[in-house]
Design an enzyme around this catalytic site. Structure first.
Site, PDB file in Angstrom:
ATOM      1  N   ASP A 141      64.050  -4.947  49.151  1.00  0.00           N
ATOM      2  CA  ASP A 141      63.284  -5.823  48.261  1.00  0.00           C
ATOM      3  C   ASP A 141      63.692  -7.265  48.538  1.00  0.00           C
ATOM      4  O   ASP A 141      64.765  -7.710  48.120  1.00  0.00           O
ATOM      5  CB  ASP A 141      63.572  -5.468  46.789  1.00  0.00           C
ATOM      6  CG  ASP A 141      62.969  -4.120  46.388  1.00  0.00           C
ATOM      7  OD1 ASP A 141      62.817  -3.227  47.269  1.00  0.00           O
ATOM      8  OD2 ASP A 141      62.651  -3.950  45.196  1.00  0.00           O
ATOM      9  N   LYS A 204      55.659  -7.180  45.251  1.00  0.00           N
ATOM     10  CA  LYS A 204      56.360  -6.947  43.997  1.00  0.00           C
ATOM     11  C   LYS A 204      56.341  -8.227  43.187  1.00  0.00           C
ATOM     12  O   LYS A 204      56.417  -9.325  43.730  1.00  0.00           O
ATOM     13  CB  LYS A 204      57.798  -6.531  44.346  1.00  0.00           C
ATOM     14  CG  LYS A 204      58.756  -6.387  43.184  1.00  0.00           C
ATOM     15  CD  LYS A 204      60.140  -5.895  43.676  1.00  0.00           C
ATOM     16  CE  LYS A 204      61.179  -5.981  42.588  1.00  0.00           C
ATOM     17  NZ  LYS A 204      62.529  -5.604  43.071  1.00  0.00           N
ATOM     18  N   LYS A 240      54.449  -3.257  43.146  1.00  0.00           N
ATOM     19  CA  LYS A 240      55.580  -2.973  42.271  1.00  0.00           C
ATOM     20  C   LYS A 240      55.755  -4.069  41.230  1.00  0.00           C
ATOM     21  O   LYS A 240      56.248  -5.154  41.540  1.00  0.00           O
ATOM     22  CB  LYS A 240      56.867  -2.833  43.102  1.00  0.00           C
ATOM     23  CG  LYS A 240      58.119  -2.607  42.225  1.00  0.00           C
ATOM     24  CD  LYS A 240      59.376  -2.450  43.070  1.00  0.00           C
ATOM     25  CE  LYS A 240      60.623  -2.423  42.184  1.00  0.00           C
ATOM     26  NZ  LYS A 240      61.869  -2.404  42.973  1.00  0.00           N
TER      27      LYS A 240
END
Lengths: 304, 307, 474
Positions: A141, A204, A240
């Site tokens: 991430d 995300k 996400k």
């Protein structure tokens, strides 16, 4: 996977996107939020949501013990509840998580690239990424360079994502836009497309470390972006939302959005995740309520 | 009906030839900024209250009315598109022109109505003042009648009066100049264009007023003046699908007024009934309709999202 | 697959087996004993019977309203009148779910809409106008605003309670008394509102409710009232305007529409698609201001259509009482026939119809959301009000062409414009011949915002300061 566009082309494309009307977007999200999910559909949604969680701990105080506790919960949250999708930790904890999750099917996700601000030199961010992957992260991430984005240097943002993607190797790359710092929906949409063209496997919303994290409208907007991206390129990218999603009710709203905006193709942990920690216990309590018929309480789920 | 009768002005009783033969005016219609005769070629004799013939007036036909509506329609959008400030200046200019010719109008009015010259002059001056009054309305109407609305949501919402479009006016019969000004000025001040049927028996001051308008920078077609028979022309205006409003202020016959109102209902025109009084605000309000525009007011992500 | 389980609304209002007319504060049967049935359009089951008002009933209701005007409501101070309206607003809020369910059952519209839109907005109208009752002198309409007297009000079936609120709230706030005729197919919430007036201790005769059909409405129009306010079709509006010609009765009309929703190539595209969908499929398209004509710039037409179809395919059609239903039942068999007939002309005229796959219930009146492409200005589906979930898609090349096509209709109720460019919005809004223009949104309504049309969409406004004009002598 990856973009067929150069950085300059991707930037030009991102800048050419029509604007987003904030009120209309928020009204649509609110409308989806009124869906009433009951009975079997609720049970289904709860298990689906559990399986989509990136169970997260990103504290300075994280220890191997804490991470192992979380990993145990991730693999067997409660009774016959399904395991979560991944455990999300700092790179320093990735090896511990990998060890604890070995053979469970639960993925190891590691934040990297100088998370959460990313305000370190690029080579440090790349080394951070490589270290995470080397420690056993299945997923990385990363944070985008909001400073460069807001300064107008979109090409730099693009190039950096590319470089991180290369450093990821086989690991799937989630690109955190930090929407709370990009502030406008127009920026979020541009950043989404930029990230996807640069090779993001997921986009995300947030680090969870700033004032405004995932919201339903901003996630809806990102869903529209991945939908448009697949229509244009054939490449499917995941979404996400992270930070601030704490209740079953909220999680179901997001699932309704996935269902009605993206459809079946995205309704799996491979394409949709929740970045969350306390959400899991609320889902488990709701799950118990559906099984037993009465409301559960915090003493009937584990504190991890 | 004494159509095509020759002008036999009997105002002068002197037997001897005058030192100079007076050049008399041919009264025509005022349509699209031009002064045509009736397409029908007809005219009718206009007499003073004492029965003395004053002049011939063009006897407008339904086709003249149709042409006038076409001229008014053509002029409407550009007229409404002018700034309110400019429309006000043009109406003020009309007042200036009327003031400059007050003497002539007083004389004409006295002849038409039998009013005392002094009273007639007073009426002309009142007409000038009404024009000035309505000139001042042009750039106030939107502020007075419109405004922002505090809706319960993230929207900017405002309401603005807009002209109806083309308004047909049957001008008052007994008050051929002031009554006409009072009827027409609010119509055009608000951005409408007008097709006016002048006082049937006393059309001459109205037709001269056309000259005032023609020299006031008022674009052709904004006001169109017809002389003729109300019962003949008005039904065609009231039923004309390209007319948006009808002022029946000058229709004395109740049955005819009801008929005209019913005809106007065919395309849902706004109607001002005979005898409708009211302030100048009531008059300008009659010829506007409100347009309300909504727009979202919002921008930032995450702010007020509520999730 | 993520299928939603049925989510039926749990509240069930007490619906009586029979309702009388509401005259002078009491429920009474019609003088001639006439009754008719109200049917649930989603099931075709009879819900209740109701008295049908005839001429004699109209006369007694108007007389009661006159008495109330002269003896109680007219002399009452604005502040006191306002308090009654505030009380009504609060009662409506308290009983909102009951009203929402009743409306959904009687009308066929989704509970989501009655719960989140119809009933709360109706309450807002009472709350808003309550506050005007003692401030009419400051409304800027004139120095001495006075009530008109007794007003006759005739409302349609598409928003039964909300249209009642739009009519009754300003009328009462301005000091008038009223005789209202709800639509033949949807009298329920008006009769429940009558009960609510009793509960609010509103003086008898101030509000009278006369269920009935066209004949009842005609009797009301011809009765000695001071004003008629009508919302409904242009054809009926025209006949009312003819009927009051030559009388002293005042008239306001809110009639049909054929609104254009203009989507420029620089529109916020997903929101535009959402607005187009909301514009035509809200309330099954039973909306006079529905955006029934999509005018999309040719350069983006294909993209917009694709997105539009994707979106329409997610609409959930079915049981109005299911909280997840987006599109409910068509209000009546008669209306369904009308929609079907007009839709058939579209196909016959060469337009291409598209409908999403969706199962429809076996009983009841249903029509699938329908999108017609390849529509030309000359086709009936581009000109006539369908009043159903049928969208006609047309294209344009330039802004001037968009305006010309949008305005090319005898109607002038509403219009939409979608672009990210502020100056283009104002340019377009300025030129659209419509009483309401929604820019980058559609189908928004508010008690503070005047609503009403131009041209054959009628005259007069409802809501806002301007809406007070319709009920005052100023």
């Amino acid at each position: 996977m990856g973009s067929i566009l150069s950085g300059a082309e991707a930037v030009a494309f991102a800048r050419s996107l029509p604007g987003v009307d904030a009120v209309g977007l928020e009204a649509r999200a609110a409308g989806l939020g009124t869906r009433s999910i009951k009975k079997e559909s609720k049970a289904h949604a709860i298990d689906l949501a559990i399986g989509m969680i990136d169970l997260t701990t990103l504290e300075g105080a994280d220890t191997p013990g804490k991470v192992r506790t979380l990993c145990a919960k991730a693999v067997r949250p409660d009774g016959d509840a399904p395991p979560v999708a991944a455990v999300c930790v700092y790179p320093a904890m990735a090896a511990t998580a990998a060890e604890a999750l070995k053979g469970s099917g639960v993925k190891v996700a590691s934040v990297a690239t100088g998370f959460p601000a990313g305000q370190v030199p690029l080579d440090v961010r790349l080394a951070d990424t490589e270290a995470a992957v080397a420690a056993g992260a299945d997923e990385v991430d990363m944070v985008v360079n909001r400073g460069a984005f807001l300064a107008g240097d979109l090409e730099r943002v693009f190039d950096e994502i590319r470089a991180v993607k290369a450093a990821c190797g086989e690991a799937r790359l989630k690109v955190i836009l930090e929407t709370g710092e990009l502030v406008t929906y127009d920026n979020v949409r541009r950043a989404s497309h930029l990230a996807m063209h640069a090779g993001a496997d997921f986009i995300k919303t947030s680090t969870g470390k700033v004032g405004v994290n995932a919201t339903l409208p901003v996630t809806l907007l990102m869903m529209q972006a991945v939908r448009d991206f697949r229509a244009a390129t054939g490449v499917q990218v995941g979404v996400k939302p992270a930070g601030g999603i704490r209740t079953t009710k909220d999680a179901i709203k997001y699932l309704v959005c996935v269902n009605e905006v993206l459809g079946e193709d995205w309704l799996s942990p491979h394409w949709f995740r929740f970045g969350a920690s306390s959400l899991l216990n609320d889902l488990l309590m709701q799950r118990q309520k559906l099984t037993t018929g009465h409301y559960s309480g915090p003493d009937y789920v584990t504190v991890d | 009906m004494s159509e095509q009768s020759k002008p036999k002005r009997t105002g002068s009783k002197r037997a001897a030839a005058p030192a100079r033969l007076r050049v008399k005016k041919t009264y025509k219609l005022y349509v699209g900024g031009k002064f045509p005769r009736s397409e029908s070629g007809r005219s009718y004799a206009v007499t003073g209250p004492d029965g003395a013939e004053l002049a011939n007036a063009a006897l407008a036909s339904r086709k003249d009315a149709r042409d006038a509506v076409a001229a008014a329609r053509k002029a409407q959008r550009p007229w409404a598109g002018q700034t309110a400030y400019l429309r006000g200046q043009i109406l003020y200019r009309a007042a200036e022109m009327l003031e400059g010719r007050a003497g002539q109008f007083a004389e004409e009015l006295a002849e038409a109505t039998g009013a005392e010259p002094h009273a007639a002059l007073g009426t002309v001056e009142a007409a000038v003042d009404r024009l000035v009054h309505y000139a001042g309305w042009t750039d106030k109407v939107a502020s007075v009648l419109g405004g922002a609305n505090p809706v319960a949501g993230p929207y900017f919402n405002h309401t603005k009066p807009e002209p109806l479009g083309v308004v047909a006016v049957v001008a008052p019969q007994d008050d051929p100049l002031l009554g006409l000004v009072e009827a027409v000025a609010p119509v055009v001040a608000t951005g409408n264009t007008a097709v006016v049927v002048a006082s049937e028996d006393r059309p001459l001051p109205a037709m001269s007023f056309a000259e005032v308008l023609a020299t006031s920078d008022l674009p052709g077609g904004v006001v169109n003046l017809l002389s003729g028979k109300v019962a003949e022309i008005a039904p065609h205006l009231a039923s004309h699908a390209d007319v948006n409003g009808v002022d029946l202020g000058g229709v004395g016959d109740e049955a005819l007024a009801a008929e005209l109102e019913a005809a106007a209902a065919g395309t849902l025109k706004v109607v001002r009934r005979p005898g409708a009084g009211g302030s100048s605000l009531d008059r300008v309000r009659r010829w506007v309709e409100y347009k309300t525009v909504w727009h979202p007011a919002g921008m930032a992500a995450g702010v007020g999202g509520g999730y | 697959m993520f299928e939603y389980s049925p989510a039926p609304e749990a509240v069930r209002p007490d619906i009586r087996e029979h309702y009388g007319l509401f005259v002078d504060g009491k429920f009474v049967d019609a003088e001639d004993g006439s009754t008719f049935k109200s049917v649930n359009p989603a099931t075709e089951e009879t819900l209740f019977t109701v008295a049908e008002a005839g001429e004699a009933d109209v006369a007694s209701a108007v007389a009661a309203a006159r008495r109330a005007f002269e003896t109680v409501w007219g002399p009452m101070s604005g502040a006191e009148r306002g308090k009654y309206l505030f009380r009504i607003a609060r009662l409506l809020q308290e009983r909102s779910r009951e009203f929402a369910v009743a409306e959904s059952i009687d009308n066929g519209k989704p509970i989501k809409e009655t719960r989140d839109f119809d009933v709360p907005t109706a309450a807002q109208h009472f709350f808003y106008h309550a506050g005007w009752a003692d401030k009419l002198d400051y409304a800027g309409l004139g120095p001495d605003p006075r009530p008109l007297g007794v007003v006759g009000q005739v409302i349609p079936w598409n928003f039964p309670l909300l249209m009642l609120a739009w009519k009754i709230a300003p009328a009462l706030a301005c000091g008038n008394t009223t005789v209202l005729k709800p639509a033949e197919t949807t009298p329920l919430t008006a009769l429940m509102f009558a009960e609510l007036c009793q509960e609010a201790e509103l003086p008898p005769g101030v509000v009278n409710i006369l269920p009935g059909a066209g004949a009842t409405g005609a009797a009301l129009v011809h009765s000695p009232v001071d004003k008629i306010a009508f919302t409904g079709s242009t054809a009926v509006g025209r006949s009312i305007a003819k009927a009051v010609a030559g009388s002293k009765k005042r008239l306001t009309l809110e009639l049909g529409g054929k609104a254009a929703n203009i989507v420029y190539d620089d529109a916020p595209i997903d929101q535009a698609v959402e607005g187009v969908v909301n514009g035509i499929f809200f309330n099954q398209g039973h909306v006079c201001c529905a955006g029934s004509r999509l005018l999309v710039q040719e350069s983006i037409a294909e993209d917009v259509l694709e997105r539009l179809k994707d979106r329409v395919a997610t609409l959930r059609v079915g049981d109005p009482l299911d909280k997840n239903t987006d599109v409910g039942a068509i209000n009546s068999a008669e209306q369904l026939t009308r929609i079907e007939a007009l839709a058939e002309t579209g196909a016959a005229d060469g337009a291409e119809a598209w409908q999403p796959e969706c199962e429809l219930p076996e009983r009841g009146f249903w029509f699938r959301p329908t999108v017609f492409t390849g529509v030309q200005q000359s086709m009936r589906i581009a000109r006539e009000e369908i009043f159903g979930p049928v969208l006609s898609v047309l294209t344009f090349r330039t802004p001037d062409e968009a305006i010309a096509k949008a305005n090319n209709t005898p109607y002038g109720l509403s219009a939409g414009v979608w672009t990210e460019q502020g100056s283009k919005i104002l340019w377009t809004a300025e030129r659209l011949r419509a009483g309401v223009v929604w820019a980058n949104t559609f189908n928004r309504f508010d008690a503070a915002s005047p609503f009403g049309g131009l041209k054959e969409s009628g005259y007069g406004r409802e809501g806002g300061r301007q809406g007070l004009e319709a009920y005052l002598n100023v």
